[in-house]
Design a protein around this motif. Sequence first.
Motif: not given
Length: 171
Positions: A80, A160-161, A146-148, A123, A125, A83
Amino acid sequence: MRSNGVYGFRPLEQADLPLLKSWLSAPHVRQWWGDPEGEIAEMSEFLDGSSVRPYIVSLLDRPIGYIQSYDPHQEYEHPYRDQPAGTLGIDQFIGVADLTGLGHGPAMIRAFCRMLVEAGASRVVTDPDPDNRNAIRAYQKAGFVKDDIRNTEYGTVLMMHVDARYEMERR
């Protein structure tokens, strides 16, 4: 202990490990977390200092769960690291089975995220298993989007973030 009056977060201590092991052994936790012995061994390492900060979550001073934060930029090759700077990741569970499904998950996640944002996170996550609908719903109720889907060393996860701006606007 940091508290919002309802949910408190205090650093994990060696004396908490038997309670943590009992929670990790409970079916509702074990389904989504690893082998209790392995998890306890890893969490024990966090006590000696690492990029992971472990906490016991309390509801009105009663221990009910576990939550941890980590900085993905402090670990070389963390999946991650893409980010933005200032991002922290979280993982958690409610250990007391009777307290699941009552709204405590989203509420404690919101309270913890507020604490992280107040300390400077830009942020937050998280990465639940894509099949863990209860966790995903709890994160969404706490403001996460949701992101990916990613395939990582931790398995397949749903990124998710929630951004600090969103968290600050909710006050």
